[in-house]
Structures are given as structure tokens and as C-alpha cells.
Design a protein around this motif. Structure first.
Motif, short mmCIF file in Angstrom:
data_model
loop_
_atom_site.label_atom_id
_atom_site.label_comp_id
_atom_site.label_asym_id
_atom_site.label_seq_id
_atom_site.Cartn_x
_atom_site.Cartn_y
_atom_site.Cartn_z
N HIS A 88 -25.99 -1.98 -76.13
CA HIS A 88 -24.80 -1.80 -76.96
C HIS A 88 -24.96 -2.33 -78.39
O HIS A 88 -24.60 -1.62 -79.34
CB HIS A 88 -23.57 -2.41 -76.29
N ARG A 92 -24.67 0.05 -81.72
CA ARG A 92 -23.70 -0.25 -82.81
C ARG A 92 -24.39 -0.28 -84.17
O ARG A 92 -23.86 0.23 -85.16
CB ARG A 92 -23.02 -1.59 -82.55
N VAL A 116 -14.00 3.10 -75.46
CA VAL A 116 -13.06 2.10 -74.98
C VAL A 116 -13.81 0.93 -74.36
O VAL A 116 -13.54 -0.24 -74.67
CB VAL A 116 -12.07 2.73 -73.98
N GLU A 117 -14.82 1.24 -73.52
CA GLU A 117 -15.55 0.19 -72.82
C GLU A 117 -16.28 -0.75 -73.79
O GLU A 117 -16.40 -1.95 -73.53
CB GLU A 117 -16.60 0.80 -71.87
N GLY A 119 -15.28 -1.49 -76.74
CA GLY A 119 -14.34 -2.12 -77.66
C GLY A 119 -14.39 -1.57 -79.07
O GLY A 119 -14.07 -2.26 -80.04
N GLN A 122 -10.82 0.12 -81.62
CA GLN A 122 -10.04 -0.60 -82.63
C GLN A 122 -10.56 -0.34 -84.05
O GLN A 122 -9.81 -0.46 -85.02
CB GLN A 122 -10.06 -2.12 -82.37
N ASP A 164 -6.73 3.46 -68.96
CA ASP A 164 -7.18 2.63 -70.08
C ASP A 164 -7.54 3.50 -71.28
O ASP A 164 -7.22 3.17 -72.42
CB ASP A 164 -8.40 1.79 -69.68
N ALA A 168 -5.52 3.81 -75.07
CA ALA A 168 -6.18 3.59 -76.36
C ALA A 168 -6.03 4.79 -77.31
O ALA A 168 -6.36 4.70 -78.49
CB ALA A 168 -7.67 3.31 -76.15
#
Length: 199
Positions: A88, A92, A116-117, A119, A122, A164, A168
Motif C-alpha cells: 500500500h 500511494r 475505502v479499505e 483510507g 477522504q 461501507d 463513503a
């Protein structure tokens, strides 16, 4: 620049939505592609995967043996978390670099099955979720990808809960109809996104 996150469970039709938005002019950052780049031969992430999971997940040519690794992590939550801790951050970093290259784009689409998993919802201006009932996902995975029903259900269980993902979302695209229905919904979405850009 409008940062749009696109996600959906496996077999939801997310790729169809992504392709349509690309046709309209969105710059697409495809996290499936980034996930492969992050573990290319010679990458630090691949070395860490070998260290954690052993030589059995490395193919003869030195590349990652995805089916072998998948067989390990989709049946073992701890192993999957270990893999995610390696991949991850690398994904990113690649995504950040791609976005920096998209200078002047109206819409940058983060096409990300684990939005979503990981994060990352946002950090987006708009989150779009492609949604279908789980039974439809299972049916498509068995029909289109040759999985057994048990394999398909294991893949679904490894992803974010449908509720979930929907929680979102700023926009939910229902893909329980035809491809033409979905494409029409995407065309309307594109108009809405451009309106936000130029508001």
C-alpha cells in the motif's frame, strides 16, 4: 483539478465506468496497474514480499507469482494485512507521482478497487461507487472470470463491505441493469463533474 475516487467490488463494472470516463477526457490513475508496477522485478516491495512469504511466491523469471501469493493471502487475514503493509505505501507513492504529472487536467480519476479499505476516499473531492448486489457479483465472477462460487465469495469477503463503500460514496452508480444503462449514467456523471470543475 477535481480529484475523483472510483471504486466498486470485484465484478461490479468499475472498469466499464473508468473506460467511459477516460473517453470523456478524465486522466485515469489505474491502481491495478500501479499495484503491478509496485512489485516489479527489482522493486523494494518485491524483495520484502519474498522475505515475508518465501520463494514459493516468486516465479522462475524472478517476477511475482500472483496466483501463488493470492492463494496464500485470500485465505489468511494476517497474511493479507502483511502484504498490504508492504504494497500500500508503494502504491500511494506511485499514485502521488502520477497525479503530479496530470498538470492542467480537469478531472483526475483514481480508479481504485481498495479506495475505502486503504483510507484514500477522504483525499478525493468526489467518491463514486459502482454498486451491484453481491449475488450479481458472484454470478459475473463465475461466468466471466472462471472462478468457482467459493473463490468468488472469498474474493468478495476480502474486500470492503458493500455498506461501507456506499457510506463513503458521494455518487452511487447502480450497475444491476445493462451496459447501456451504466454508460448513460456515466455520461450524466461526467456532465456533473465538469459542472463542479467550472463552478
Amino acid at each position: 483539478m477535481l480529484r475523483v475516487g472510483l471504486t466498486g467490488g470485484i465484478g461490479s463494472g468499475k472498469s466499464t465506468v473508468s473506460a467511459r470516463l477516460r473517453e470523456h477526457g478524465a486522466v485515469v490513475i489505474d491502481y491495478d496497474v500501479l499495484a503491478r508496477e509496485a512489485v516489479e522485478v527489482g522493486s523494494p516491495a518485491l524483495a520484502r514480499i519474498r522475505e515475508r512469504f518465501g520463494d514459493d511466491v516468486i516465479a522462475d523469471d524472478g517476477s511475482l507469482d500472483r496466483p501463488a501469493l493470492g492463494a496464500l493471502v485470500f485465505s489468511d487475514d494476517a497474511a493479507r494485512r502483511d502484504l498490504e503493509a508492504i504494497t500500500h505505501p508503494a502504491i500511494r507513492d506511485l499514485a502521488r507521482a502520477r497525479e503530479e504529472q496530470a498538470i492542467g487536467a480537469d478531472v483526475v480519476l483514481h480508479d481504485h478497487p481498495l479506495l475505502v479499505e486503504m483510507g484514500m476516499a477522504q483525499g478525493c473531492d468526489v467518491v463514486v461507487v459502482v454498486d451491484v448486489p453481491p449475488e450479481v457479483q458472484v454470478e459475473r465472477l463465475v461466468r466471466d472470470r472462471g472462478m468457482s462460487e467459493d473463490e468468488a465469495r472469498a474474493r468478495l469477503a476480502a474486500q470492503a463491505d458493500r455498506d461501507d463503500r456506499r457510506a463513503a460514496a458521494d455518487v452511487v452508480l447502480d450497475n444491476s441493469g445493462s451496459v447501456a444503462d451504466l454508460e448513460s449514467a456515466v455520461d450524466r456523471l461526467w456532465s456533473d463533474l465538469l459542472a463542479r470543475v467550472h463552478a
